[in-house]
Design a protein around this motif. Structure first.
Motif, mmCIF file in Angstrom:
data_model
loop_
_atom_site.group_PDB
_atom_site.id
_atom_site.type_symbol
_atom_site.label_atom_id
_atom_site.label_comp_id
_atom_site.label_asym_id
_atom_site.label_seq_id
_atom_site.Cartn_x
_atom_site.Cartn_y
_atom_site.Cartn_z
ATOM 1 N N GLU A 191 9.788 23.568 -1.094
ATOM 2 C CA GLU A 191 9.659 23.331 0.338
ATOM 3 C C GLU A 191 8.806 22.099 0.620
ATOM 4 O OE1 GLU A 191 11.290 25.005 2.660
ATOM 5 O OE2 GLU A 191 12.202 26.236 1.106
ATOM 6 N N ALA A 192 9.030 21.498 1.778
ATOM 7 C CA ALA A 192 8.273 20.312 2.183
ATOM 8 C C ALA A 192 7.978 20.385 3.674
ATOM 9 C CB ALA A 192 9.051 19.037 1.861
ATOM 10 N N TRP A 193 6.778 19.937 4.049
ATOM 11 C CA TRP A 193 6.357 19.924 5.446
ATOM 12 C C TRP A 193 5.841 18.533 5.790
ATOM 13 C CZ3 TRP A 193 5.218 23.607 1.856
ATOM 14 C CH2 TRP A 193 5.748 24.885 2.086
ATOM 15 N N PRO A 194 6.388 17.907 6.830
ATOM 16 C CA PRO A 194 5.910 16.574 7.207
ATOM 17 C C PRO A 194 4.476 16.622 7.707
ATOM 18 C CG PRO A 194 7.411 17.436 8.874
ATOM 19 C CD PRO A 194 7.444 18.401 7.729
ATOM 20 N N VAL A 195 3.799 15.498 7.589
ATOM 21 C CA VAL A 195 2.428 15.353 8.106
ATOM 22 C C VAL A 195 2.487 14.320 9.223
ATOM 23 C CG1 VAL A 195 0.034 14.836 7.542
ATOM 24 C CG2 VAL A 195 1.524 15.835 5.797
ATOM 25 N N PRO A 196 2.733 14.744 10.473
ATOM 26 C CA PRO A 196 2.837 13.778 11.569
ATOM 27 C C PRO A 196 1.497 13.155 11.918
ATOM 28 C CG PRO A 196 2.983 16.020 12.403
ATOM 29 C CD PRO A 196 2.970 16.125 10.907
ATOM 30 N N GLU A 197 1.557 12.023 12.576
ATOM 31 C CA GLU A 197 0.342 11.352 13.046
ATOM 32 C C GLU A 197 -0.319 12.271 14.068
ATOM 33 O OE1 GLU A 197 -2.597 8.679 14.307
ATOM 34 O OE2 GLU A 197 -1.268 9.814 15.618
ATOM 35 N N PRO A 198 -1.597 12.624 13.904
ATOM 36 C CA PRO A 198 -2.186 13.685 14.731
ATOM 37 C C PRO A 198 -2.350 13.340 16.205
ATOM 38 C CG PRO A 198 -3.854 12.676 13.316
ATOM 39 C CD PRO A 198 -2.533 12.139 12.879
ATOM 40 N N VAL A 199 -2.487 12.076 16.545
ATOM 41 C CA VAL A 199 -2.706 11.706 17.944
ATOM 42 C C VAL A 199 -1.397 11.675 18.711
ATOM 43 C CG1 VAL A 199 -3.536 9.886 19.486
ATOM 44 C CG2 VAL A 199 -4.810 10.427 17.401
ATOM 45 N N THR A 200 -0.365 11.060 18.131
ATOM 46 C CA THR A 200 0.905 10.889 18.834
ATOM 47 C C THR A 200 1.947 11.934 18.465
ATOM 48 O OG1 THR A 200 1.777 9.430 17.111
ATOM 49 C CG2 THR A 200 0.491 8.404 18.885
ATOM 50 N N GLY A 201 1.769 12.590 17.317
ATOM 51 C CA GLY A 201 2.785 13.512 16.849
ATOM 52 C C GLY A 201 3.981 12.823 16.229
ATOM 53 N N ALA A 202 3.926 11.496 16.094
ATOM 54 C CA ALA A 202 5.045 10.741 15.523
ATOM 55 C C ALA A 202 5.166 11.014 14.031
ATOM 56 C CB ALA A 202 4.847 9.240 15.766
ATOM 57 N N ALA A 203 6.355 10.787 13.492
ATOM 58 C CA ALA A 203 6.600 11.034 12.072
ATOM 59 C C ALA A 203 5.924 10.011 11.175
ATOM 60 C CB ALA A 203 8.104 11.045 11.799
ATOM 61 N N THR A 204 5.579 8.854 11.728
ATOM 62 C CA THR A 204 4.927 7.813 10.937
ATOM 63 C C THR A 204 3.551 7.487 11.507
ATOM 64 O OG1 THR A 204 5.981 6.042 12.226
ATOM 65 C CG2 THR A 204 7.110 6.781 10.227
ATOM 66 N N TRP A 205 2.675 7.027 10.621
ATOM 67 C CA TRP A 205 1.327 6.597 10.991
ATOM 68 C C TRP A 205 1.289 5.074 10.997
ATOM 69 C CZ3 TRP A 205 -3.384 9.903 9.904
ATOM 70 C CH2 TRP A 205 -3.046 11.239 9.665
ATOM 71 N N PRO A 206 0.745 4.433 12.034
ATOM 72 C CA PRO A 206 0.533 2.990 11.929
ATOM 73 C C PRO A 206 -0.420 2.689 10.764
ATOM 74 C CG PRO A 206 0.274 3.728 14.203
ATOM 75 C CD PRO A 206 0.348 4.955 13.354
ATOM 76 N N SER A 207 -0.051 1.757 9.908
ATOM 77 C CA SER A 207 -0.937 1.356 8.808
ATOM 78 C C SER A 207 -1.961 0.379 9.379
ATOM 79 C CB SER A 207 -0.127 0.723 7.673
ATOM 80 O OG SER A 207 0.789 1.643 7.131
ATOM 81 N N ALA A 208 -2.894 0.934 10.120
ATOM 82 C CA ALA A 208 -3.857 0.124 10.867
ATOM 83 C C ALA A 208 -5.222 0.804 10.834
ATOM 84 C CB ALA A 208 -3.397 -0.057 12.309
ATOM 85 N N VAL A 209 -6.270 -0.023 10.888
ATOM 86 C CA VAL A 209 -7.644 0.486 10.912
ATOM 87 C C VAL A 209 -8.442 -0.252 11.982
ATOM 88 C CG1 VAL A 209 -7.629 1.130 8.473
ATOM 89 C CG2 VAL A 209 -8.387 -1.149 9.131
ATOM 90 N N PHE A 210 -9.513 0.398 12.433
ATOM 91 C CA PHE A 210 -10.407 -0.185 13.439
ATOM 92 C C PHE A 210 -11.827 0.268 13.120
ATOM 93 C CE2 PHE A 210 -12.807 -0.191 17.355
ATOM 94 C CZ PHE A 210 -12.403 -1.354 18.006
ATOM 95 N N TRP A 211 -12.732 -0.683 12.938
ATOM 96 C CA TRP A 211 -14.126 -0.367 12.667
ATOM 97 C C TRP A 211 -14.889 -0.362 13.989
ATOM 98 C CZ3 TRP A 211 -17.199 1.923 9.492
ATOM 99 C CH2 TRP A 211 -18.572 1.694 9.507
ATOM 100 N N ASP A 212 -15.395 0.809 14.394
ATOM 101 C CA ASP A 212 -16.075 0.918 15.686
ATOM 102 C C ASP A 212 -17.582 0.726 15.588
ATOM 103 O OD1 ASP A 212 -17.065 3.258 14.615
ATOM 104 O OD2 ASP A 212 -16.267 4.579 16.169
ATOM 105 N N GLY A 213 -18.032 0.283 14.437
ATOM 106 C CA GLY A 213 -19.454 0.066 14.226
ATOM 107 C C GLY A 213 -20.127 1.180 13.469
#
Length: 460
Positions: A37-59
């Motif tokens: 069996e397999a279960w997708p891991v959606p992006e937690p904020v948007t629920g989308a199937a893909t995660w933006p490959s992006a980062v942000f340093w907030d300090g």
């Protein structure tokens, strides 16, 4: 295998979970595999199937995925994307007031994906299968850095799988390939283009050759389209351009560039399903019109390079096009109608499409994992009192990752004694053919070992 399931954690199999990650230049996707069996891991904020490959340093902390995307215009100098492209050199970049290497940014995203996977699955996950371009050969530093990043993210058992092999296992819109077929995988992703010639097998697929264009992806087309929008919209962009002309690194300049590029990407995506589109960059600006013919003309040089890459690959491996069963198109860029038209015109081969080009690699890897076999090699022993243990390692060599049984420890037949990583990235376990007690180790973890080399001594 079903591909996805929505069963609650309490009803899921008790098999050891494996996190499967397609780490892309622009977006990443993940799935948890346990047994069949397999279960997708959606992006937690948007629920989308893909995660933006992006980062942000907030300090104080590194935000990833949609959280990073949502903060990029507030402080564009603290935002980074496409850092996978920088893995080869791994030179640090400034985010806010700190410097981060690309491998550190990969760690941040993998750690977040792992945490979300554990939350959804309800169990700790320490093993990961990461798909990588076929160009990440055994001596490529990007390969070692991807493994190191996964280990730093808390995933201590790391396996690699070539992306074209995974893609060939993806659910298809049509009949599957037959063993022995030669398939040309055409993977036009967000940050790069990869071509690979794959021979289909019963359980394993073999990559016969591959080629990569690191500067030929969907984002490169976005940049061309953004340049056209800048040129066509001088009149209504003029006030914004004058206020943002202080410096290329000025936040206002960066924000404007991000906004135009996002607008270009929105137009491109709409043209995947419509012959023409009109949209507004600003509420008081004229409608910007773009047709599929416009996009085809703009993309022609870029797509021409991908076709040349495919023909050069076939020539290099000595396979004429008529021996290729089909072209398998994957990656978000393959959605453009111009891609299929150009491929059929240039190569005159059948086109096979997957059910979802953006998720083809991660879904294929999730299907490959439970059907890849036990991948175990039993020890060859001797009748001597002290038994040397050697193994018929597939391919002839591997890197010894760790011993799973300590000296002085008894073991039973079939138990894994050690784990190795083959040059292609797959993990294999070296197992005991008969019961015994491990006496002495002859090879240390981290060393390169060869088939039939004595790796340890054991007592009956």
């Amino acid at each position: 295998m079903s591909g996805t399931s929505e069963s609650p954690p309490s009803s899921r199999p008790r098999d050891t979970p494996v996190l499967v990650v397609d780490f892309g230049t622009t977006t990443s996707a993940a799935t948890v595999v346990a047994g069949e069996e397999a279960w997708p891991v959606p992006e937690p904020v948007t629920g989308a199937a893909t995660w933006p490959s992006a980062v942000f340093w907030d300090g104080q902390q590194m935000l990833v995925g949609a959280l990073a995307e949502r903060r990029k215009r507030s402080e564009p100098e603290s935002f980074a994307a496409e850092f996978k492209r920088g893995l080869a050199a791994d030179s640090s970049v400034v985010l806010g007031r700190r410097r981060f290497r690309p491998v550190e940014q990969v760690v941040a995203l993998l750690a977040a994906v792992r945490a979300e996977a554990e939350r959804l699955h309800g169990a700790a996950i320490s093993r990961v299968l990461i798909t990588v371009p076929a160009g990440y050969g055994p001596s490529d530093p990007r390969r070692a850095r991807m493994i190191a990043a996964a280990e730093a993210a808390g995933l201590d058992t790391v396996e690699l799988l070539p992306e074209p092999v995974a893609a060939a296992f993806a659910p298809m819109a049509g009949p599957p390939f037959a063993p022995g077929d030669l398939v040309l995988v055409y993977d036009l992703g967000g940050g790069s283009f990869d071509a690979a010639l794959v021979r289909i097998g019963e359980r394993w697929h073999e990559v016969l050759g591959h080629a990569t264009l690191d500067d030929c992806g969907g984002r490169d087309l976005d940049a061309l389209l953004a340049g056209r929008i800048h040129a066509d919209g001088q009149e209504w962009l003029a006030p914004l351009l004058s206020s943002a002309a202080a410096s290329p690194s000025d936040p206002a300049t960066l924000r404007l560039g991000m906004a135009v590029t996002d607008f270009a990407r929105r137009l491109k995506h709409q043209l995947s399903a419509a012959p023409a589109v009109e949209d507004f960059f600003l509420p008081n600006a004229p409608a910007y019109r773009l047709t599929q013919a416009d996009l085809r003309a703009l993309a022609a040089p870029l797509l021409g390079r991908t076709v040349a890459c495919c023909t050069d690959l076939l020539a290099r491996v000595g396979v004429p096009p008529h021996q290729v069963a089909a072209i398998l198109t994957v990656g978000g860029g393959s959605r453009m109608p111009a891609v299929g038209e150009l491929l059929q015109q240039a190569l005159r081969l059948p086109l096979h499409k997957v059910e979802d080009p953006d998720l083809a690699v991660v879904r294929g890897a999730a299907r490959w994992l439970p059907h890849s076999g036990p991948r175990r090699v039993p020890a060859a022993t001797s009748p001597e009192p002290s038994i040397p243990l050697s193994f018929a390692i597939p391919g002839g060599s591997a890197r010894l990752l760790r011993w799973l049984v300590a000296p002085g420890q008894a073991y039973v037949a079939g138990v894994p004694l050690a784990r190795v990583r083959l040059p292609g990235g797959a993990l294999w376990d070296l197992t005991a053919r008969v019961p015994g007690t491990l006496d002495r180790l002859l090879a240390a973890p981290g060393s390169e070992v060869t088939a039939h080399e004595w790796l340890a001594l054991a007592r009956p």
